[in-house]
Scaffold this motif. Structure first.
Motif, PDB file in Angstrom:
ATOM      1  N   PRO A  10      -4.397 -20.984  16.283  1.00  0.00           N
ATOM      2  CA  PRO A  10      -5.712 -20.340  16.282  1.00  0.00           C
ATOM      3  C   PRO A  10      -6.881 -21.330  16.286  1.00  0.00           C
ATOM      4  O   PRO A  10      -7.901 -21.088  16.936  1.00  0.00           O
ATOM      5  CB  PRO A  10      -5.706 -19.508  15.002  1.00  0.00           C
ATOM      6  N   HIS A  14     -10.015 -21.538  18.912  1.00  0.00           N
ATOM      7  CA  HIS A  14     -11.391 -21.643  18.432  1.00  0.00           C
ATOM      8  C   HIS A  14     -12.125 -22.779  19.145  1.00  0.00           C
ATOM      9  O   HIS A  14     -13.238 -22.591  19.641  1.00  0.00           O
ATOM     10  CB  HIS A  14     -11.386 -21.858  16.919  1.00  0.00           C
ATOM     11  N   ARG A  19     -14.956 -19.326  20.252  1.00  0.00           N
ATOM     12  CA  ARG A  19     -14.909 -18.096  19.473  1.00  0.00           C
ATOM     13  C   ARG A  19     -14.415 -18.416  18.070  1.00  0.00           C
ATOM     14  O   ARG A  19     -14.045 -19.541  17.767  1.00  0.00           O
ATOM     15  CB  ARG A  19     -13.962 -17.083  20.139  1.00  0.00           C
ATOM     16  N   GLU A  21     -12.048 -18.424  14.576  1.00  0.00           N
ATOM     17  CA  GLU A  21     -10.621 -18.639  14.345  1.00  0.00           C
ATOM     18  C   GLU A  21      -9.906 -17.293  14.193  1.00  0.00           C
ATOM     19  O   GLU A  21      -8.752 -17.141  14.593  1.00  0.00           O
ATOM     20  CB  GLU A  21     -10.410 -19.503  13.108  1.00  0.00           C
ATOM     21  N   ARG A  22     -10.602 -16.311  13.659  1.00  0.00           N
ATOM     22  CA  ARG A  22     -10.026 -14.974  13.547  1.00  0.00           C
ATOM     23  C   ARG A  22      -9.749 -14.390  14.931  1.00  0.00           C
ATOM     24  O   ARG A  22      -8.717 -13.757  15.159  1.00  0.00           O
ATOM     25  CB  ARG A  22     -10.979 -14.075  12.766  1.00  0.00           C
ATOM     26  N   TYR A  23     -10.671 -14.605  15.864  1.00  0.00           N
ATOM     27  CA  TYR A  23     -10.445 -14.183  17.246  1.00  0.00           C
ATOM     28  C   TYR A  23      -9.216 -14.895  17.809  1.00  0.00           C
ATOM     29  O   TYR A  23      -8.422 -14.294  18.543  1.00  0.00           O
ATOM     30  CB  TYR A  23     -11.676 -14.483  18.102  1.00  0.00           C
ATOM     31  N   ARG A  25      -6.548 -15.864  16.184  1.00  0.00           N
ATOM     32  CA  ARG A  25      -5.343 -15.213  15.665  1.00  0.00           C
ATOM     33  C   ARG A  25      -5.053 -13.920  16.431  1.00  0.00           C
ATOM     34  O   ARG A  25      -3.906 -13.632  16.781  1.00  0.00           O
ATOM     35  CB  ARG A  25      -5.490 -14.925  14.174  1.00  0.00           C
ATOM     36  N   LYS A  26      -6.110 -13.143  16.693  1.00  0.00           N
ATOM     37  CA  LYS A  26      -5.943 -11.890  17.426  1.00  0.00           C
ATOM     38  C   LYS A  26      -5.473 -12.153  18.852  1.00  0.00           C
ATOM     39  O   LYS A  26      -4.577 -11.479  19.355  1.00  0.00           O
ATOM     40  CB  LYS A  26      -7.245 -11.099  17.440  1.00  0.00           C
ATOM     41  N   LEU A  27      -6.063 -13.150  19.493  1.00  0.00           N
ATOM     42  CA  LEU A  27      -5.691 -13.468  20.869  1.00  0.00           C
ATOM     43  C   LEU A  27      -4.233 -13.915  20.951  1.00  0.00           C
ATOM     44  O   LEU A  27      -3.495 -13.480  21.843  1.00  0.00           O
ATOM     45  CB  LEU A  27      -6.610 -14.545  21.437  1.00  0.00           C
ATOM     46  N   LYS A  29      -1.881 -13.078  18.958  1.00  0.00           N
ATOM     47  CA  LYS A  29      -1.071 -11.869  18.736  1.00  0.00           C
ATOM     48  C   LYS A  29      -0.973 -11.057  20.029  1.00  0.00           C
ATOM     49  O   LYS A  29       0.105 -10.586  20.395  1.00  0.00           O
ATOM     50  CB  LYS A  29      -1.692 -11.030  17.622  1.00  0.00           C
ATOM     51  N   ASP A  30      -2.099 -10.911  20.738  1.00  0.00           N
ATOM     52  CA  ASP A  30      -2.096 -10.189  22.010  1.00  0.00           C
ATOM     53  C   ASP A  30      -1.202 -10.883  23.040  1.00  0.00           C
ATOM     54  O   ASP A  30      -0.513 -10.223  23.821  1.00  0.00           O
ATOM     55  CB  ASP A  30      -3.520 -10.071  22.564  1.00  0.00           C
ATOM     56  N   ARG A  32       1.427 -12.729  22.370  1.00  0.00           N
ATOM     57  CA  ARG A  32       2.820 -12.477  21.972  1.00  0.00           C
ATOM     58  C   ARG A  32       3.284 -11.110  22.478  1.00  0.00           C
ATOM     59  O   ARG A  32       4.406 -10.969  22.970  1.00  0.00           O
ATOM     60  CB  ARG A  32       2.973 -12.542  20.454  1.00  0.00           C
TER      61      ARG A  32
END
Length: 67
Positions: A10, A14, A19, A21-23, A25-27, A29-30, A32
Motif C-alpha cells: 500500500p 501511495h 493517493r 495509503e488507505r486507498y 489498501r483498497k486498490l 484488495k480490488d 486481488r
C-alpha cells in the motif's frame, strides 16, 4: 546486481499515485479480486502494472529508488 522486490505494498501505491495509503489498501484488495487471488497472496509488479495502466518500467524505477 541488487534484486528488486517482486510485490507491491500500500505504501508503494501511495507513492506512485499520490493517493492515500488507505486507498492503496483498497486498490490492492480490488486487484486481488480481479486476478482471483486469496487475501494472503501478494500483488506482483506485473499485475499492478496491468491493472493500473502504469508502465512497468516506471514502477521498477520507483522500486530501485526506494531500495
Amino acid at each position: 546486481m541488487k534484486i528488486l522486490r517482486a510485490c507491491i505494498f500500500p505504501k508503494d501505491v501511495h507513492c506512485l499515485t499520490g493517493r492515500s495509503e488507505r486507498y492503496g489498501r483498497k486498490l490492492l484488495k480490488d486487484i486481488r479480486v480481479h486476478f482471483d487471488k486469496a487475501p494472503h497472496q501478494f500483488i506482483t509488479v506485473e499485475e499492478f502494472a496491468e491493472y493500473s495502466g502504469i508502465n512497468k518500467e516506471i514502477i521498477t524505477e520507483y522500486l530501485r529508488q526506494v531500495s
